[in-house]
Design a protein around this motif. Structure first.
Motif, PDB file in Angstrom:
ATOM      1  N   ARG A 112      60.487  12.145  85.242  1.00  0.00           N
ATOM      2  CA  ARG A 112      59.272  11.468  84.680  1.00  0.00           C
ATOM      3  C   ARG A 112      58.803  10.899  85.806  1.00  0.00           C
ATOM      4  N   GLU A 113      59.637  10.133  86.532  1.00  0.00           N
ATOM      5  CA  GLU A 113      59.104   8.840  87.676  1.00  0.00           C
ATOM      6  C   GLU A 113      58.714   9.955  88.934  1.00  0.00           C
ATOM      7  N   TRP A 114      59.859  11.184  89.221  1.00  0.00           N
ATOM      8  CA  TRP A 114      59.092  11.733  90.407  1.00  0.00           C
ATOM      9  C   TRP A 114      57.862  13.250  90.185  1.00  0.00           C
ATOM     10  N   MET A 115      57.592  13.214  88.746  1.00  0.00           N
ATOM     11  CA  MET A 115      56.666  13.943  89.135  1.00  0.00           C
ATOM     12  C   MET A 115      55.329  12.704  88.884  1.00  0.00           C
ATOM     13  N   THR A 116      55.430  11.508  88.689  1.00  0.00           N
ATOM     14  CA  THR A 116      54.621  10.854  88.546  1.00  0.00           C
ATOM     15  C   THR A 116      54.481  10.360  90.409  1.00  0.00           C
ATOM     16  N   LYS A 117      55.161  11.056  91.216  1.00  0.00           N
ATOM     17  CA  LYS A 117      55.004  10.272  92.653  1.00  0.00           C
ATOM     18  C   LYS A 117      54.208  12.026  93.307  1.00  0.00           C
ATOM     19  N   TYR A 118      55.238  13.142  92.722  1.00  0.00           N
ATOM     20  CA  TYR A 118      54.607  13.697  93.777  1.00  0.00           C
ATOM     21  C   TYR A 118      53.126  14.491  93.150  1.00  0.00           C
ATOM     22  N   LEU A 119      52.148  14.149  92.114  1.00  0.00           N
ATOM     23  CA  LEU A 119      50.863  14.163  91.125  1.00  0.00           C
ATOM     24  C   LEU A 119      49.982  12.363  92.048  1.00  0.00           C
ATOM     25  N   SER A 120      50.960  11.546  92.695  1.00  0.00           N
ATOM     26  CA  SER A 120      50.697  11.374  93.321  1.00  0.00           C
ATOM     27  C   SER A 120      50.098  11.030  94.981  1.00  0.00           C
ATOM     28  N   ASN A 121      50.565  11.899  95.022  1.00  0.00           N
ATOM     29  CA  ASN A 121      50.948  12.563  96.624  1.00  0.00           C
ATOM     30  C   ASN A 121      49.290  13.764  97.577  1.00  0.00           C
ATOM     31  N   GLY A 122      48.458  13.649  95.991  1.00  0.00           N
ATOM     32  CA  GLY A 122      47.603  14.390  95.939  1.00  0.00           C
ATOM     33  C   GLY A 122      47.773  15.603  95.758  1.00  0.00           C
ATOM     34  N   TYR A 123      47.945  15.638  94.321  1.00  0.00           N
ATOM     35  CA  TYR A 123      48.162  17.022  93.584  1.00  0.00           C
ATOM     36  C   TYR A 123      48.047  17.575  92.680  1.00  0.00           C
ATOM     37  N   ILE A 124      47.956  17.957  91.619  1.00  0.00           N
ATOM     38  CA  ILE A 124      46.956  17.981  90.315  1.00  0.00           C
ATOM     39  C   ILE A 124      47.627  19.276  89.274  1.00  0.00           C
ATOM     40  N   ASP A 125      47.914  18.092  88.637  1.00  0.00           N
ATOM     41  CA  ASP A 125      48.261  19.105  86.998  1.00  0.00           C
ATOM     42  C   ASP A 125      46.807  19.925  86.721  1.00  0.00           C
ATOM     43  N   ILE A 126      47.406  21.192  86.691  1.00  0.00           N
ATOM     44  CA  ILE A 126      45.716  21.610  87.012  1.00  0.00           C
ATOM     45  C   ILE A 126      45.624  22.053  85.289  1.00  0.00           C
ATOM     46  N   PHE A 127      46.440  22.286  83.570  1.00  0.00           N
ATOM     47  CA  PHE A 127      45.922  22.122  82.911  1.00  0.00           C
ATOM     48  C   PHE A 127      45.459  20.800  82.389  1.00  0.00           C
ATOM     49  N   ARG A 128      46.809  19.625  82.986  1.00  0.00           N
ATOM     50  CA  ARG A 128      46.029  18.720  82.474  1.00  0.00           C
ATOM     51  C   ARG A 128      44.925  17.677  82.551  1.00  0.00           C
ATOM     52  N   HIS A 129      44.799  18.617  83.857  1.00  0.00           N
ATOM     53  CA  HIS A 129      43.222  18.451  84.474  1.00  0.00           C
ATOM     54  C   HIS A 129      41.793  18.882  83.914  1.00  0.00           C
TER      55      HIS A 129
END
Length: 252
Positions: free
Chosen positions: A174-191
């Motif tokens: 879960r921490e990696w997923m947070t790091k990934y999205l904080s690097n400027g990537y978008i979870d499209i469904f959640r967007h």
């Protein structure tokens, strides 16, 4: 343009369950498949040559294990794997270059019971992030779809408290997923659906799908500059044939 993603849990099993007919009816421009569990030479001509689609496969060295594929009506400019032997040997990634974006179809590793493969899993995740960052630095747009084997937040699985020590919901994942999205990537469904509860995977045990005791572990993500090109998305929970269901995005 519509792009689909689906962990079919064995493409030969999916064929027996009507995958070809479903694909022809649904008619996406591109579909990314994970967990093919097959080499190309094990597949029927019908499965390799579906209508207008050109198929591309990256299989694991171990037979009946892992593997990814892309069926596309739009000819890619190039097709290749990640270029990292320990991940390519397991058929984890296939990458297709198109004119306006690069599509990375990935089957992320399962961290397994008691985090047996968590180091391998996080190494793979970091390799994906590094790859994406390098492309974005070059001015490219990237879509990363597939089975991430991570439920990011409590909203993404039916029983978060009971699964805090289980693979797919481990703190490191879960921490990696947070790091990934904080690097400027978008979870499209959640967007598009910040508060919607929808799952993409259900255990075969204890009538989990019937009772909708599921996890959202399959994703489309993209770099932030590409999000305005995404018109819509959905998770097709009504489609059976695997323990996962398909999801799609529509690109303007």
């Amino acid at each position: 343009m519509k792009i689909y993603s689906w962990n079919v849990n064995g493409i030969r099993a999916a064929e027996r369950k009507g995958f070809i007919e479903w694909l022809q009816k649904e008619n996406p421009d591109i579909i990314c498949i994970q967990e093919t569990k097959a080499q190309e030479e094990q597949l029927s001509d019908k499965l390799l040559n579906i209508g207008e689609y050109k198929s591309y496969f990256m299989s694991a060295e171990k037979k009946g294990y892992s593997g990814v594929a892309i069926y596309t009506k739009i000819k890619p400019n190039n097709i290749y794997n990640l270029g990292i032997e320990e991940f390519d040997n397991e058929g984890r990634v296939i990458i297709a270059e198109f004119n306006n974006f690069i599509l990375l179809n990935a089957y992320f590793p399962n961290s397994q019971e008691k985090g047996k493969r968590i180091d391998y899993k996080i190494a793979f995740c970091d390799a994906i992030l590094d790859y994406a960052n390098n492309l974005v630095k070059k001015g490219k747009n990237i879509l990363i779809c597939g089975d991430y084997n991570i439920a990011h937040k409590e909203i993404d699985l039916a029983r978060p408290k009971q699964n805090e020590e289980n693979p797919g919901y481990l703190p490191a994942e879960r921490e990696w997923m947070t790091k990934y999205l904080s690097n400027g990537y978008i979870d499209i469904f959640r967007h598009f659906y910040p508060n919607t509860i929808k799952y993409s995977w259900w255990s075969y045990r204890a009538r989990a799908r019937e009772n909708n005791v599921g996890w959202r572990i399959d994703y489309f993500t993209c770099n932030k500059d590409f999000i305005n090109n995404i018109k819509s998305t959905d998770i097709l929970t009504e489609i059976e044939g695997s323990d996962h269901c398909p999801l799609f995005i529509e690109i303007i």
